[in-house]
Design a protein around this motif. Structure first.
Motif, mmCIF file in Angstrom:
data_model
loop_
_atom_site.group_PDB
_atom_site.id
_atom_site.type_symbol
_atom_site.label_atom_id
_atom_site.label_comp_id
_atom_site.label_asym_id
_atom_site.label_seq_id
_atom_site.Cartn_x
_atom_site.Cartn_y
_atom_site.Cartn_z
ATOM 1 N N VAL A 13 0.740 -1.242 0.053
ATOM 2 C CA VAL A 13 0.174 0.008 0.115
ATOM 3 C C VAL A 13 0.998 1.123 -0.007
ATOM 4 N N PRO A 14 0.236 2.244 -0.580
ATOM 5 C CA PRO A 14 1.285 3.445 -0.323
ATOM 6 C C PRO A 14 1.029 4.110 0.926
ATOM 7 N N GLU A 15 1.980 4.769 1.402
ATOM 8 C CA GLU A 15 1.953 5.578 2.553
ATOM 9 C C GLU A 15 0.683 6.225 2.920
ATOM 10 N N PRO A 82 6.296 3.970 6.206
ATOM 11 C CA PRO A 82 6.730 2.971 5.654
ATOM 12 C C PRO A 82 7.455 2.010 6.953
ATOM 13 N N GLY A 83 7.600 2.624 8.045
ATOM 14 C CA GLY A 83 8.206 1.798 9.099
ATOM 15 C C GLY A 83 7.119 0.856 9.755
ATOM 16 N N ASP A 84 5.986 0.893 9.198
ATOM 17 C CA ASP A 84 5.043 -0.271 9.669
ATOM 18 C C ASP A 84 5.268 -1.663 8.632
ATOM 19 N N SER A 85 6.167 -1.640 7.611
ATOM 20 C CA SER A 85 6.407 -2.747 6.788
ATOM 21 C C SER A 85 7.084 -3.636 7.581
ATOM 22 N N ALA A 86 6.450 -5.062 7.647
ATOM 23 C CA ALA A 86 6.807 -6.160 8.332
ATOM 24 C C ALA A 86 5.866 -7.365 8.040
ATOM 25 N N VAL A 110 4.572 -1.050 2.968
ATOM 26 C CA VAL A 110 4.156 0.251 2.858
ATOM 27 C C VAL A 110 5.216 1.355 2.112
ATOM 28 N N GLN A 111 4.699 1.700 0.875
ATOM 29 C CA GLN A 111 5.648 2.322 -0.125
ATOM 30 C C GLN A 111 5.510 3.858 0.177
ATOM 31 N N PRO A 112 6.841 4.629 0.364
ATOM 32 C CA PRO A 112 6.874 5.880 0.720
ATOM 33 C C PRO A 112 6.402 6.889 -0.528
#
Lengths: 112, 113
Positions: A13-15, A82-86, A110-112
């Motif tokens: 998803v986008p940020e 983006p820090g939610d990417s996991a 999560v794409q910046p």
């Protein structure tokens, strides 16, 4: 035998978007349900724990709901970063034991 | 608190060798769990202890695997002899009380050649 399924397996998803991760379980006789986060090469970090008597739990931008009767839980992430990417894993604990049964996880990017 | 401590973080060994994984729980936690994570099978519970006593070892794959908790501060998971299919990340997790959240260690990545 309890089985835990997570959908989707991967999500990009986008940020800034709000998103929902799904978890379903086959045996509704659970003691509690937990959502974990796992970063690459790391251990699991507990995000939220919902007791069987509760309907939802909130922590910051995260909200987890539980519908025992239908065997479902959702993890809602607001304003993704983006820090939610996991990888996000849900796990259920049966009533009689301390055993956690894990789902296979949802890989979130999560794409910046 | 330093959290759950596992050692070694990485282990590479040859088939047939003995492997010992170690875990130091969070001080005061009375339940300890050993998990194995692979791409094919995800995260599986191998065994758990409550107050140093093994409660459920039904997830231990076979007799080559054994686990001990000689005291409240230390647990080991041993594989003897090791096989390539044992390659995985092994996690230790601890908790206090039946309803509390589980705290995971960083894991040991085991590669058996």
């Amino acid at each position: 035998k309890q089985e835990v399924t997570q959908i989707p397996a991967a999500l990009s998803v986008p940020e800034g978007e709000n998103l929902v991760l799904n978890c379903s379980f086959t045996d509704s006789a659970i003691y509690n349900l937990q959502w974990f986060r796992q970063d690459p090469g790391k251990g699991l970090t507990s995000l939220l724990l919902i007791q069987s008597s509760q309907r939802e739990q909130t922590s910051g931008r995260l909200n987890a709901s539980l519908d025992k009767s239908s065997g479902r839980s959702t993890l809602y992430i607001a304003a993704s970063q983006p820090g939610d990417s996991a990888t996000y894993l849900c796990a259920v604990r049966g009533g009689a034991t301390n055993k956690l049964i894990f789902g296979t996880g949802t890989l979130l990017a999560v794409q910046p | 608190d330093a959290g759950v401590i596992q050692s070694p973080r990485h282990e590479v060994t040859e088939m047939g060798q003995e492997v010992t994984l170690r875990c130091k729980p969070i001080s005061g936690h009375n339940s300890l769990f050993w998990y194995r994570q692979t791409m094919m099978r995800g995260l599986e519970l191998l065994i758990y202890f409550n107050n140093n006593v093994p409660i459920d070892d039904s997830g231990m794959p076979e007799d080559r695997f054994s686990a001990k908790m000689p005291n409240a501060s230390f647990s080991t998971l041993k594989i003897q002899p090791s096989e390539p299919r044992d390659s995985a990340v092994y996690f230790c997790a601890t908790t206090f009380g039946a309803a509390d959240t589980q705290y995971f260690g960083p894991g040991t990545r085991l590669t058996v050649l």
